[in-house]
Design an enzyme around this catalytic site. Sequence first.
Site, PDB file in Angstrom:
ATOM      1  N   CYS A   1      -9.510 -18.280  27.614  1.00 13.14           N
ATOM      2  CA  CYS A   1     -10.552 -17.615  27.901  1.00 13.14           C
ATOM      3  C   CYS A   1     -11.406 -18.545  29.142  1.00 13.14           C
ATOM      4  CB  CYS A   1     -11.628 -17.383  27.157  1.00 13.14           C
ATOM      5  SG  CYS A   1     -10.932 -16.081  25.921  1.00 13.14           S
TER       6      CYS A   1
ATOM      7  N   ARG B   1      -6.181 -19.272  34.527  1.00 15.23           N
ATOM      8  CA  ARG B   1      -6.017 -19.739  33.057  1.00 15.23           C
ATOM      9  C   ARG B   1      -5.332 -18.667  32.365  1.00 15.23           C
ATOM     10  NH1 ARG B   1      -9.838 -23.700  31.545  1.00 15.23           N
ATOM     11  NH2 ARG B   1     -10.113 -22.558  29.448  1.00 15.23           N
TER      12      ARG B   1
ATOM     13  N   TRP C   1      -8.871 -13.863  27.396  1.00 14.93           N
ATOM     14  CA  TRP C   1      -7.542 -13.922  26.957  1.00 14.93           C
ATOM     15  C   TRP C   1      -7.542 -13.544  25.413  1.00 14.93           C
ATOM     16  CZ3 TRP C   1      -2.261 -14.734  28.284  1.00 14.93           C
ATOM     17  CH2 TRP C   1      -1.679 -15.503  27.271  1.00 14.93           C
TER      18      TRP C   1
ATOM     19  N   ASN D   1     -15.217 -19.274  24.143  1.00 14.27           N
ATOM     20  CA  ASN D   1     -13.883 -19.653  24.564  1.00 14.27           C
ATOM     21  C   ASN D   1     -13.629 -20.413  23.137  1.00 14.27           C
ATOM     22  OD1 ASN D   1     -11.123 -20.539  25.222  1.00 14.27           O
ATOM     23  ND2 ASN D   1     -12.146 -22.271  26.603  1.00 14.27           N
ATOM     24  N   GLY D   2     -12.230 -20.241  22.386  1.00 15.90           N
ATOM     25  CA  GLY D   2     -11.737 -20.810  21.327  1.00 15.90           C
ATOM     26  C   GLY D   2     -11.719 -19.732  20.232  1.00 15.90           C
TER      27      GLY D   2
ATOM     28  N   GLU E   1      18.100 -27.276  25.125  1.00 15.16           N
ATOM     29  CA  GLU E   1      16.661 -26.700  25.820  1.00 15.16           C
ATOM     30  C   GLU E   1      16.371 -27.938  26.897  1.00 15.16           C
ATOM     31  OE1 GLU E   1      14.733 -24.556  26.240  1.00 15.16           O
ATOM     32  OE2 GLU E   1      12.895 -25.478  26.689  1.00 15.16           O
TER      33      GLU E   1
ATOM     34  N   LYS F   1      15.973 -26.886  30.664  1.00 10.32           N
ATOM     35  CA  LYS F   1      14.566 -27.352  31.389  1.00 10.32           C
ATOM     36  C   LYS F   1      15.208 -27.934  32.761  1.00 10.32           C
ATOM     37  CE  LYS F   1      11.929 -25.807  30.113  1.00 10.32           C
ATOM     38  NZ  LYS F   1      11.991 -24.683  29.460  1.00 10.32           N
TER      39      LYS F   1
ATOM     40  N   GLU G   1      16.563 -25.528  35.184  1.00 10.79           N
ATOM     41  CA  GLU G   1      15.556 -24.543  35.497  1.00 10.79           C
ATOM     42  C   GLU G   1      14.764 -24.813  36.812  1.00 10.79           C
ATOM     43  OE1 GLU G   1      13.638 -21.680  32.163  1.00 10.79           O
ATOM     44  OE2 GLU G   1      13.227 -23.755  31.922  1.00 10.79           O
TER      45      GLU G   1
ATOM     46  N   HIS H   1      36.068 -31.460  21.465  1.00 12.13           N
ATOM     47  CA  HIS H   1      37.048 -30.361  21.545  1.00 12.13           C
ATOM     48  C   HIS H   1      37.113 -29.643  23.213  1.00 12.13           C
ATOM     49  CE1 HIS H   1      37.681 -30.711  17.325  1.00 12.13           C
ATOM     50  NE2 HIS H   1      36.410 -30.656  17.100  1.00 12.13           N
TER      51      HIS H   1
ATOM     52  N   LYS I   1       8.464 -15.718  35.025  1.00 14.26           N
ATOM     53  CA  LYS I   1       7.922 -16.250  33.960  1.00 14.26           C
ATOM     54  C   LYS I   1       8.263 -14.930  32.973  1.00 14.26           C
ATOM     55  CE  LYS I   1       5.349 -18.673  31.521  1.00 14.26           C
ATOM     56  NZ  LYS I   1       6.246 -19.975  30.711  1.00 14.26           N
TER      57      LYS I   1
HETATM   58  C1  G6P Z   1      11.938 -15.873  31.318  1.00 12.95           C
HETATM   59  C2  G6P Z   1      11.381 -17.314  31.413  1.00 12.95           C
HETATM   60  C3  G6P Z   1      11.848 -18.218  30.321  1.00 12.95           C
HETATM   61  C4  G6P Z   1      11.600 -17.780  29.075  1.00 12.95           C
HETATM   62  C5  G6P Z   1      12.197 -16.418  28.693  1.00 12.95           C
HETATM   63  C6  G6P Z   1      11.520 -15.657  27.425  1.00 12.95           C
HETATM   64  O1  G6P Z   1      13.397 -16.417  31.403  1.00 12.95           O
HETATM   65  O2  G6P Z   1      11.597 -18.043  32.755  1.00 12.95           O
HETATM   66  O3  G6P Z   1      10.983 -19.508  30.681  1.00 12.95           O
HETATM   67  O4  G6P Z   1      11.997 -18.831  28.045  1.00 12.95           O
HETATM   68  O5  G6P Z   1      11.843 -15.454  30.032  1.00 12.95           O
HETATM   69  O6  G6P Z   1      10.483 -15.443  27.737  1.00 12.95           O
HETATM   70  P1  G6P Z   1       9.544 -15.114  26.513  1.00 12.95           P
HETATM   71  O7  G6P Z   1       8.131 -14.699  27.297  1.00 12.95           O
HETATM   72  O8  G6P Z   1      10.131 -14.127  25.565  1.00 12.95           O
HETATM   73  O9  G6P Z   1       9.359 -16.024  25.719  1.00 12.95           O
END
Ligand code: G6P
Length: 613
Positions: free
Chosen positions: A2, A27, A74, A100-101, A485, A489, A492, A508, A608
């Site tokens: 928020c 935000r 939010w 907020n909080g 992961e 990262k 990406e 293998h 996103k």
């Molecule tokens: C997209 C984003 C990723 C994310 C994935 C799942 O591919 O670029 O960063 O991990 O979606 O998103 P979610 O909102 O379901 O965690």
Amino acid sequence: MCGIIGYVGTKKCTPALIDGLKKLEYRGYDSAGIAVVQDGQIVRVRAVGKVAELEKAVAQDKPQGTCGIGHTRWATHGKPSEENSHPHTDCSGEIVVVHNGIIENYLTLKEKLQTLGHKFQSETDTEVIAHLIEENLKHTRSGSHEQRLFRAVMKTSAELHGAFAYGVMWAKTPRQIIGVKNQSPLVVGLGKNENFLASDVPAFLKYTSKVLFLEDGQTAVLTPDGVKLYGMDGQETKVKTTKISWDEKTAEKGGYKHFMLKEIYEQPQGLEDTLRTAREDFGRILGLKTTDLRNIKNVYLVACGTAYHAAMIGKYYLENFAGVTASVDLASEFKYRTIPPAENTLCIAVSQSGETADTLGAVKKAKELGFKRLAICNVLGSGLTRACNSVFFTHCGPEISVASTKAFTSQIISLYALAIFLGHASGNISQKVFNKLYKELMAVPKAVADTLKIEYDVRHLTKKIYKSDRFIFLGRNVDYPIALEGALKLKEISYVSAEGFAAGEIKHGPISIIDKGTPVLILMPKNLLFDKMLSACAECRARGAFVIALTTPDGKEEAAAVSDKQIIVPQASEYLQPVLDIVALQFFAYWVAKRLGRDIDQPRNLAKSVTVE
Ligand code: G6P
């Protein structure tokens, strides 16, 4: 998260409030609202959706006045709706609050206030603040209205538990706003004959760069003529201002170059906020008839992208602590494979946004199969939260950077909490073991804060290798998903080829892609599998790899003997170590991409939230 804005001065406040809300849009929010003191009354305008919607509503109602507060919401308690949007009022409609909080004891306070006759209009925790101030005002009858409000606010703050920042206005004090900060951000902007209250500096940077950063436990009283600051004991304290030299874009990112870096640094707070509600929320979820979790025998975890890697770690947790059989599926695969119907089966969907089409599709299928459904999600009111029988919210705040960081760590600890609460409830782990695991879990935010100190070392390390066209990440057990992961990262945001493998698998096949100088990051905290990882180092080094060992202080010397560089992260318990290890790999990805000059927050071809199949 928020956003709060407040203006008290000599000019009409509505434009400054709307401006401020627009600057707080980054935000993340689902609704917005303002309240203005006009002719001794509060005029409130609220709208679901973007600030543009609020602006349209404001244009019709035209609230006039020189003192006002505004908010972008939010959702955390109650769905996104006009009734749940801030500002919230007391019964008289004369006291308005933006917040907020999370007020942890809001239900207890609400029940108490309801027995005293207070009528609530929303599902929010915020509304209790307005009613509590109204109640406390009844007991502060002496002095001016301004003094009475101040005393009532001080009394109210002392009764609230949790992390919060809030702003208050009263129709009877049209030249005063009060702001309170306790573990959520709140700043004051000092202008000429006008002062501002906000969650963050960009909200008023256009008007003033003279800022007062409130500390936890402080209360600020703003009038057009000045700002006074008080400690928890009600004693006035000295106002220390700072001159901000950031431009508006830098200010949005709290001084960081990118949202990704800011969000990496927000992890201790995000984890703490997520854990704050875990005991109560899991207690409620475990008690639900709709999921009947205690009798669950099989679990399917479904997710996409980064959330899928968190789900993979969740499988280890659920099997180890809760003693249930768990399998993990990419949501897009789960939808199209044959899943035998089974009783006492739970589908856990993990998602930051709660709007990923594949995850929603997987949950739909789980419903058709008659499975119970639990969402671990960061966005209240999202499609996923509506499609599941129960929801646990990760309270890490909105994630802006496309590459997910803080949502990931909050998902991991949520799954850990679920597994130990479930294991405890079903009798799989004793009270003694549970207490130990819970204590270790509660120590994670601080351990992550300590891990953040390695940024400089990781940054330095990337200097030598950032031009490599291929990177390999190796891990075992709970660090295997971390290797995946770490690689995700990196690819990406840097657009280079990066692959993660289970360390035992390289012989293998994958070992054939190791060339002279190929950077191989090996996750090898000092634990039971440490010796196996020493062998992995030796195998890779023998093929010419540039081996980087990510280890803990106790493993440093042995790791140094078989690797070219070492990254040392603090030691955690075996099952919580991944939360610290990933922080190092987040920095690693960030610094490689930064050196390559990539568009870190908005990498090419990525979204996103992917809302199509
Ligand atoms: C997209 C984003 C990723 C994310 C994935 C799942 O591919 O670029 O960063 O991990 O979606 O998103 P979610 O909102 O379901 O965690």
